[in-house]
Design an enzyme around this catalytic site. Sequence first.
Site, PDB file in Angstrom:
ATOM      1  N   ASP A  51       0.824  -1.147   0.017  1.00 25.05           N
ATOM      2  CA  ASP A  51       0.048  -0.002  -0.004  1.00 25.05           C
ATOM      3  C   ASP A  51       0.991   1.205   0.012  1.00 25.05           C
ATOM      4  O   ASP A  51       0.346   2.446  -0.131  1.00 25.05           O
ATOM      5  CB  ASP A  51      -0.866   0.110   1.234  1.00 25.05           C
ATOM      6  CG  ASP A  51      -0.327   0.054   2.622  1.00 25.05           C
ATOM      7  OD1 ASP A  51       0.964  -0.086   2.737  1.00 25.05           O
ATOM      8  OD2 ASP A  51      -1.003   0.032   3.424  1.00 25.05           O
ATOM      9  N   SER A  52       2.070   1.165   0.170  1.00 23.70           N
ATOM     10  CA  SER A  52       3.232   2.191  -0.209  1.00 23.70           C
ATOM     11  C   SER A  52       2.816   2.741  -1.636  1.00 23.70           C
ATOM     12  O   SER A  52       3.492   3.868  -1.952  1.00 23.70           O
ATOM     13  CB  SER A  52       4.649   1.534   0.092  1.00 23.70           C
ATOM     14  OG  SER A  52       4.675   0.375  -0.797  1.00 23.70           O
ATOM     15  N   ASP A  90      -0.855  -6.155   0.056  1.00 28.80           N
ATOM     16  CA  ASP A  90      -1.443  -5.511   1.201  1.00 28.80           C
ATOM     17  C   ASP A  90      -2.859  -5.278   1.080  1.00 28.80           C
ATOM     18  O   ASP A  90      -3.394  -5.089  -0.062  1.00 28.80           O
ATOM     19  CB  ASP A  90      -0.985  -4.104   1.477  1.00 28.80           C
ATOM     20  CG  ASP A  90       0.656  -4.072   2.243  1.00 28.80           C
ATOM     21  OD1 ASP A  90       0.763  -4.999   3.012  1.00 28.80           O
ATOM     22  OD2 ASP A  90       1.200  -3.211   1.960  1.00 28.80           O
ATOM     23  N   LYS A 120      -1.208  -9.494   3.033  1.00 31.51           N
ATOM     24  CA  LYS A 120      -0.525  -9.057   4.237  1.00 31.51           C
ATOM     25  C   LYS A 120      -1.410  -8.107   5.212  1.00 31.51           C
ATOM     26  O   LYS A 120      -1.902  -7.169   4.372  1.00 31.51           O
ATOM     27  CB  LYS A 120       0.651  -8.198   3.967  1.00 31.51           C
ATOM     28  CG  LYS A 120       1.664  -7.903   5.227  1.00 31.51           C
ATOM     29  CD  LYS A 120       2.998  -7.500   4.833  1.00 31.51           C
ATOM     30  CE  LYS A 120       3.220  -6.204   3.903  1.00 31.51           C
ATOM     31  NZ  LYS A 120       2.813  -4.926   4.782  1.00 31.51           N
ATOM     32  N   GLU A 122      -1.580  -5.517   8.722  1.00 28.19           N
ATOM     33  CA  GLU A 122      -0.801  -4.899   9.860  1.00 28.19           C
ATOM     34  C   GLU A 122      -1.377  -5.119  11.119  1.00 28.19           C
ATOM     35  O   GLU A 122      -2.698  -4.971  11.238  1.00 28.19           O
ATOM     36  CB  GLU A 122      -0.562  -3.397   9.336  1.00 28.19           C
ATOM     37  CG  GLU A 122       0.193  -3.127   8.168  1.00 28.19           C
ATOM     38  CD  GLU A 122       0.435  -1.577   7.974  1.00 28.19           C
ATOM     39  OE1 GLU A 122      -0.042  -0.740   9.031  1.00 28.19           O
ATOM     40  OE2 GLU A 122       0.898  -1.282   6.936  1.00 28.19           O
ATOM     41  N   GLU A 189       9.319  -4.093  10.742  1.00 33.54           N
ATOM     42  CA  GLU A 189       9.784  -3.076  10.333  1.00 33.54           C
ATOM     43  C   GLU A 189      10.162  -2.065  11.295  1.00 33.54           C
ATOM     44  O   GLU A 189       9.379  -1.863  12.137  1.00 33.54           O
ATOM     45  CB  GLU A 189       8.348  -2.312   9.504  1.00 33.54           C
ATOM     46  CG  GLU A 189       9.064  -0.731   8.833  1.00 33.54           C
ATOM     47  CD  GLU A 189       7.859  -0.533   7.881  1.00 33.54           C
ATOM     48  OE1 GLU A 189       8.154   0.742   7.263  1.00 33.54           O
ATOM     49  OE2 GLU A 189       6.942  -1.168   7.482  1.00 33.54           O
TER      50      GLU A 189
END
Length: 271
Positions: A51-52, A90, A120, A122, A189
């Site tokens: 999602d970056s 993501d 993925k 978070e 991270e």
Amino acid sequence: MSVNKIIKRVTTTAIKEMKARGEKISMLTGYDYTMARALDEGGVDVILVGDSAANVVAGYETTLPITLDNMIYHAASVSRGTQRALVLADLPFGTYQGSTERAYDAAVRMMKEANVHAIKLEGGVEIIANIKQIIHAGIPVCGHLGLTPQSINQFGTFAVRAKEEAEAAKLKQDALALQEAGCFAIVLEKIPAALAKEVSESLQIPTIGIGAGSHCDGQVLVVNDMLGLTKDFKPKFLRQYLNLFEDISKATAQYVADVKSADYPNANEQY
């Protein structure tokens, strides 16, 4: 007569086996078909459709604005460009932190519409119920702990996480919970290298580090950062392998000059 080479796809099982035999895992982000083809040909094990993309592709300050439809578009583009790499995508902010049903629906859409191999998420124990439901449906899940960019407004900074004992203890608890829930890997991270080493050695599933030191079972970087496409972004953990921003700017300047001078196209570049 030439024989087509059979390319074996990297799987989540293969990723776990790499940890078991001590082979490091390579992961890079990718957001489009052309880049995915280049990364795949380069032999990367996993392409993360992060999602970056909200930052490096769309120019947002955080990852929060990107939508599920946006992520499916990017992930489908990457999937079409790969033959070997495992494609991990993501789920964006707001699609899985709430109800289990909504998280499940978002995961199913990503798998069906983008043709990725895993997703993925978070977070730790707070979203375990949702992770279990997704895994129960047969969808592989990679966890993500430490600096979780979707929580940036809560953190208030992109500084290293889990330096204090209480946060480090929670991260270790979360990592074990993610493994118990059935995650096949965990991204760590921006946490202290010593903590990443401890977590990696405590788990049977692999850890993938970004700014988390050399003792993780693999490493991931944002491809635009690694290639030097992201101007003026050089955190301590980043190794820049090229300076494409400068190279592209120079090439563009030369193209402009050639067009202005009528040097391009020449006699060999026309029909």
